[in-house]
Design a protein around this motif. Structure first.
Motif, PDB file in Angstrom:
ATOM      1  N   PRO A 212       0.822  -1.210   0.000  1.00 18.78           N
ATOM      2  CA  PRO A 212       0.000   0.000   0.000  1.00 18.78           C
ATOM      3  C   PRO A 212       0.856   1.260   0.000  1.00 18.78           C
ATOM      4  CG  PRO A 212      -0.799  -1.596   1.609  1.00 18.78           C
ATOM      5  CD  PRO A 212       0.506  -2.108   1.121  1.00 18.78           C
ATOM      6  N   THR A 213       0.355   2.291  -0.673  1.00 17.60           N
ATOM      7  CA  THR A 213       1.122   3.541  -0.775  1.00 17.60           C
ATOM      8  C   THR A 213       0.423   4.721  -0.112  1.00 17.60           C
ATOM      9  OG1 THR A 213       0.104   4.094  -2.912  1.00 17.60           O
ATOM     10  CG2 THR A 213       2.137   2.797  -2.968  1.00 17.60           C
ATOM     11  N   GLN A 214      -0.860   4.576   0.270  1.00 24.69           N
ATOM     12  CA  GLN A 214      -1.629   5.715   0.764  1.00 24.69           C
ATOM     13  C   GLN A 214      -2.570   5.269   1.878  1.00 24.69           C
ATOM     14  OE1 GLN A 214      -3.854   7.666  -2.332  1.00 24.69           O
ATOM     15  NE2 GLN A 214      -4.836   9.134  -0.960  1.00 24.69           N
ATOM     16  N   LEU A 215      -2.756   6.132   2.865  1.00 25.23           N
ATOM     17  CA  LEU A 215      -3.647   5.842   3.974  1.00 25.23           C
ATOM     18  C   LEU A 215      -5.096   5.783   3.515  1.00 25.23           C
ATOM     19  CD1 LEU A 215      -2.230   8.350   6.645  1.00 25.23           C
ATOM     20  CD2 LEU A 215      -1.478   6.029   6.165  1.00 25.23           C
ATOM     21  N   GLY A 216      -5.939   5.093   4.320  1.00 28.04           N
ATOM     22  CA  GLY A 216      -7.367   5.113   4.062  1.00 28.04           C
ATOM     23  C   GLY A 216      -7.976   3.727   3.946  1.00 28.04           C
ATOM     24  N   GLU A 217      -9.264   3.710   3.634  1.00 32.20           N
ATOM     25  CA  GLU A 217     -10.008   2.466   3.457  1.00 32.20           C
ATOM     26  C   GLU A 217     -10.174   2.169   1.970  1.00 32.20           C
ATOM     27  OE1 GLU A 217     -12.753   2.558   7.509  1.00 32.20           O
ATOM     28  OE2 GLU A 217     -13.582   3.347   5.629  1.00 32.20           O
ATOM     29  N   TYR A 218     -10.016   0.880   1.615  1.00 32.62           N
ATOM     30  CA  TYR A 218     -10.088   0.459   0.219  1.00 32.62           C
ATOM     31  C   TYR A 218     -10.987  -0.778   0.108  1.00 32.62           C
ATOM     32  CZ  TYR A 218      -5.943   3.411  -0.370  1.00 32.62           C
ATOM     33  OH  TYR A 218      -5.062   4.460  -0.380  1.00 32.62           O
ATOM     34  N   ASN A 219     -11.665  -0.894  -1.025  1.00 33.83           N
ATOM     35  CA  ASN A 219     -12.470  -2.083  -1.292  1.00 33.83           C
ATOM     36  C   ASN A 219     -12.066  -2.736  -2.600  1.00 33.83           C
ATOM     37  OD1 ASN A 219     -14.503  -0.762   0.776  1.00 33.83           O
ATOM     38  ND2 ASN A 219     -15.255  -2.839   0.393  1.00 33.83           N
ATOM     39  N   VAL A 220     -11.913  -4.054  -2.540  1.00 35.50           N
ATOM     40  CA  VAL A 220     -11.704  -4.883  -3.729  1.00 35.50           C
ATOM     41  C   VAL A 220     -12.584  -6.121  -3.575  1.00 35.50           C
ATOM     42  CG1 VAL A 220      -9.347  -4.079  -4.110  1.00 35.50           C
ATOM     43  CG2 VAL A 220      -9.762  -6.119  -2.711  1.00 35.50           C
ATOM     44  N   ALA A 221     -12.650  -6.925  -4.617  1.00 35.97           N
ATOM     45  CA  ALA A 221     -13.447  -8.150  -4.552  1.00 35.97           C
ATOM     46  C   ALA A 221     -12.626  -9.324  -5.063  1.00 35.97           C
ATOM     47  CB  ALA A 221     -14.726  -8.005  -5.365  1.00 35.97           C
ATOM     48  N   ILE A 222     -12.948 -10.506  -4.542  1.00 34.95           N
ATOM     49  CA  ILE A 222     -12.383 -11.761  -5.040  1.00 34.95           C
ATOM     50  C   ILE A 222     -13.535 -12.616  -5.565  1.00 34.95           C
ATOM     51  CG2 ILE A 222     -11.250 -13.928  -4.435  1.00 34.95           C
ATOM     52  CD1 ILE A 222      -9.587 -12.483  -2.415  1.00 34.95           C
ATOM     53  N   LEU A 223     -13.414 -13.049  -6.813  1.00 37.89           N
ATOM     54  CA  LEU A 223     -14.391 -13.970  -7.391  1.00 37.89           C
ATOM     55  C   LEU A 223     -13.881 -15.389  -7.197  1.00 37.89           C
ATOM     56  CD1 LEU A 223     -17.005 -14.432  -9.042  1.00 37.89           C
ATOM     57  CD2 LEU A 223     -15.572 -14.366 -11.104  1.00 37.89           C
ATOM     58  N   ILE A 224     -14.708 -16.229  -6.565  1.00 32.59           N
ATOM     59  CA  ILE A 224     -14.355 -17.634  -6.346  1.00 32.59           C
ATOM     60  C   ILE A 224     -15.263 -18.485  -7.232  1.00 32.59           C
ATOM     61  CG2 ILE A 224     -14.086 -19.466  -4.643  1.00 32.59           C
ATOM     62  CD1 ILE A 224     -13.995 -17.232  -2.512  1.00 32.59           C
ATOM     63  N   GLU A 225     -14.658 -19.182  -8.194  1.00 31.62           N
ATOM     64  CA  GLU A 225     -15.411 -20.012  -9.127  1.00 31.62           C
ATOM     65  C   GLU A 225     -15.197 -21.492  -8.787  1.00 31.62           C
ATOM     66  OE1 GLU A 225     -15.294 -18.046 -13.348  1.00 31.62           O
ATOM     67  OE2 GLU A 225     -13.336 -17.774 -12.398  1.00 31.62           O
ATOM     68  N   GLU A 226     -16.295 -22.257  -8.808  1.00 31.42           N
ATOM     69  CA  GLU A 226     -16.243 -23.697  -8.541  1.00 31.42           C
ATOM     70  C   GLU A 226     -16.300 -24.474  -9.852  1.00 31.42           C
ATOM     71  OE1 GLU A 226     -18.654 -25.385  -5.094  1.00 31.42           O
ATOM     72  OE2 GLU A 226     -19.781 -23.609  -5.681  1.00 31.42           O
ATOM     73  N   PHE A 227     -15.479 -25.506  -9.944  1.00 31.59           N
ATOM     74  CA  PHE A 227     -15.488 -26.365 -11.120  1.00 31.59           C
ATOM     75  C   PHE A 227     -15.576 -27.825 -10.692  1.00 31.59           C
ATOM     76  CE2 PHE A 227     -13.530 -22.463 -12.495  1.00 31.59           C
ATOM     77  CZ  PHE A 227     -14.034 -22.263 -13.772  1.00 31.59           C
ATOM     78  N   ARG A 228     -16.370 -28.589 -11.443  1.00 31.90           N
ATOM     79  CA  ARG A 228     -16.499 -30.029 -11.212  1.00 31.90           C
ATOM     80  C   ARG A 228     -16.373 -30.723 -12.559  1.00 31.90           C
ATOM     81  NH1 ARG A 228     -21.706 -31.723  -7.954  1.00 31.90           N
ATOM     82  NH2 ARG A 228     -20.592 -30.438  -6.406  1.00 31.90           N
ATOM     83  N   GLY A 229     -15.335 -31.542 -12.689  1.00 31.80           N
ATOM     84  CA  GLY A 229     -15.100 -32.196 -13.972  1.00 31.80           C
ATOM     85  C   GLY A 229     -14.843 -31.198 -15.086  1.00 31.80           C
ATOM     86  N   GLY A 230     -14.248 -30.058 -14.740  1.00 31.79           N
ATOM     87  CA  GLY A 230     -13.938 -29.026 -15.724  1.00 31.79           C
ATOM     88  C   GLY A 230     -15.098 -28.125 -16.073  1.00 31.79           C
ATOM     89  N   ILE A 231     -16.272 -28.317 -15.446  1.00 32.97           N
ATOM     90  CA  ILE A 231     -17.465 -27.513 -15.738  1.00 32.97           C
ATOM     91  C   ILE A 231     -17.755 -26.596 -14.560  1.00 32.97           C
ATOM     92  CG2 ILE A 231     -19.937 -27.610 -16.253  1.00 32.97           C
ATOM     93  CD1 ILE A 231     -19.465 -30.381 -17.458  1.00 32.97           C
ATOM     94  N   LYS A 232     -17.999 -25.314 -14.855  1.00 30.61           N
ATOM     95  CA  LYS A 232     -18.300 -24.360 -13.789  1.00 30.61           C
ATOM     96  C   LYS A 232     -19.666 -24.671 -13.191  1.00 30.61           C
ATOM     97  CE  LYS A 232     -17.427 -19.979 -14.488  1.00 30.61           C
ATOM     98  NZ  LYS A 232     -17.576 -18.557 -14.902  1.00 30.61           N
TER      99      LYS A 232
END
Length: 459
Positions: A212-232
């Protein structure tokens, strides 16, 4: 006077509609048929007058419920409150498209550095549920580490959601921007600035901000994808808030063994360490699939809280833990500095089925009869039989499953069930060649396609 009253009324009413959502996610569990238990978790600004005993939720099938109830509200300190909402919903049936479950709640908390005018931006979360009878029922991953943390300017920051997938599905992680109403981009949104990089490890889920380079509050997101047998088969979008301070504190550091495997019935006994260069006390913990495996759950025991803490992961997995995917264990070290800083360490453990025992052979006329002991893991569905001419000299490695092609063995047949422990090799009715040395190995196969270690070789 009447005009002044209306202005005052507007000013008093405004905070009830704004300034509180920090982070969260939506997860789901299959109950029966097409009924699922949907859980929404939000982390909010505790000092805000905005209060949500209920949330409107859109189920993704054209219906919505404006009264999904809050079942728990917990104060976490540092002006953070955790809320859990939960309800059941029955879907109309299978669908070629996913059901997008989402919430839209006014609004985000004020002052988020990388979300312009955040106090007027609707807080949006979504998860996608795929209902496909050919792939079986699905439960979303459960995220065991909270999506809200502290960081320091110029210091490495790491976060891991601690995703546990009860179905053993493969998970893939990616960095995403936070979203607003309708799942649309937020005008002017930018990812937080980094002195080097901001990324998510697609396999472990580690969010690494260097630095981090600057003070304060930040928001990001993580997308979690599930796969079974190569299919989402499902997704969860987690929105994360990180508070960056100007501090001299350094995060603790976790060291320990890397990815490993364990054969059913054997003992996994691994040592780890969490230390703090500043001398702050460290709380050392672990989450993940092995620690949630019911009666066979692993344990993680640590020495007394200090600036140098040892941890021991101990597990004796049983047949019920066999799966094709790997188990992720997420270790977390939290110091008591100002502010509290954390480090994460991710470890994959693969649980392997034991080999069929006591393979033996009997020579018949132009054929060979094989038999072996039934595997002790009753959920196996069948056995595969392999043959080659001449001894292979191959000794499987501890973590090696199945029969690799380089060994020269070829698949010659399969049994019909786990109870069928004999096989007659007559070369598909053509007969075997007299005077030739034939060598065999057998493996067990499980419902998800995972294979056991290879039996001993018999010639």
């Amino acid at each position: 006077m009447k005009r002044l009253f209306y202005i005052l009324l507007f000013i008093v009413s405004l905070p009830a509609f704004a300034t509180h959502n920090r982070a969260g996610e939506i997860t789901y569990k299959h109950i029966s048929g097409f009924t699922y238990e949907i859980t929404v978790v939000t982390y909010v600004k505790e000092s805000s007058p905005a209060e949500r005993p209920n949330l409107e939720i859109f189920w993704g099938d054209g219906t919505s419920l404006d009264s999904i109830p809050r079942i728990l509200s917990v104060s976490l300190g540092n002006d953070i409150e955790k809320n859990i909402y939960q309800d059941l919903h029955t879907y109309p049936g299978a669908s070629p498209l996913p059901y997008t479950i989402h919430i839209e709640d006014p609004n985000r908390n004020a002052g988020v550095i990388n979300v312009p005018n955040s106090v007027n931006i609707v807080f949006y979360l979504e998860s996608k549920l795929y209902v496909n009878p050919f792939l079986g029922v699905n439960n979303s991953p459960q995220l065991l580490n909270p999506p809200i943390d502290n960081a320091c300017v110029g210091k490495l920051y790491v976060h891991n959601p601690g995703a546990y997938d009860a179905d053993g599905d493969s998970l893939y992680y990616s960095l995403q921007p936070s979203l607003q109403t309708g799942g649309q981009p937020i005008p002017g949104y930018v990812f937080p600035q980094a002195s080097s990089s901001l990324s998510v490890n697609g396999i472990t889920g580690d969010l690494i901000w260097d630095s981090p380079t600057q003070l304060g509050e930040y928001n990001v997101a993580i997308l979690i994808e599930e796969f079974r047998g190569g299919i989402k088969i499902g997704t969860v979008l987690r929105d994360i808030q990180i508070t960056v301070a100007d501090c001299s504190n350094n995060p603790p550091v976790i060291t320990g063994t890397q990815d490993t495997c364990i054969v059913v019935g054997d003992t996994l006994n691994m040592l780890f360490n969490a230390s703090d260069i500043d001398g702050n006390n460290v709380v050392f913990s672990a989450t993940g699939g092995p620690l949630f495996s019911g009666v066979n759950a692993a344990s993680f025991n640590t020495t007394a809280i200090s600036s140098n803490v040892d941890g021991n992961l101990y597990w004796v997995p049983q047949c019920s833990e066999i799966q094709k995917g790997k188990y992720l264990v997420s270790f977390k070290a939290t110091d008591d500095g100002d502010p509290n800083l954390v480090d994460f360490h991710s470890l994959f453990v693969r649980v392997i089925a034991p080999e069929p025992k006591n393979l033996s052979s009997n020579v018949l006329t132009n054929a060979i009869s094989l038999k072996w002991d039934k595997t002790g893991c009753s959920q196996a569905v069948k056995y595969k039989v392999y043959r080659r001419q001449g001894a292979s000299g191959w000794t499987p490695a501890y973590c090696e499953t199945g029969i690799p092609a380089f060994t020269g063995f070829q698949l010659i047949g399969e049994t019909s069930s786990v109870n069928d422990t004999t096989y007659i090799d007559n070369n598909n009715g053509q007969g075997l060649i007299s005077g030739t040395t034939y060598c065999y190995r057998v493996i067990a196969v499980y419902p998800d396609g995972s294979e056991s270690r290879a039996s001993d070789e018999v010639c």
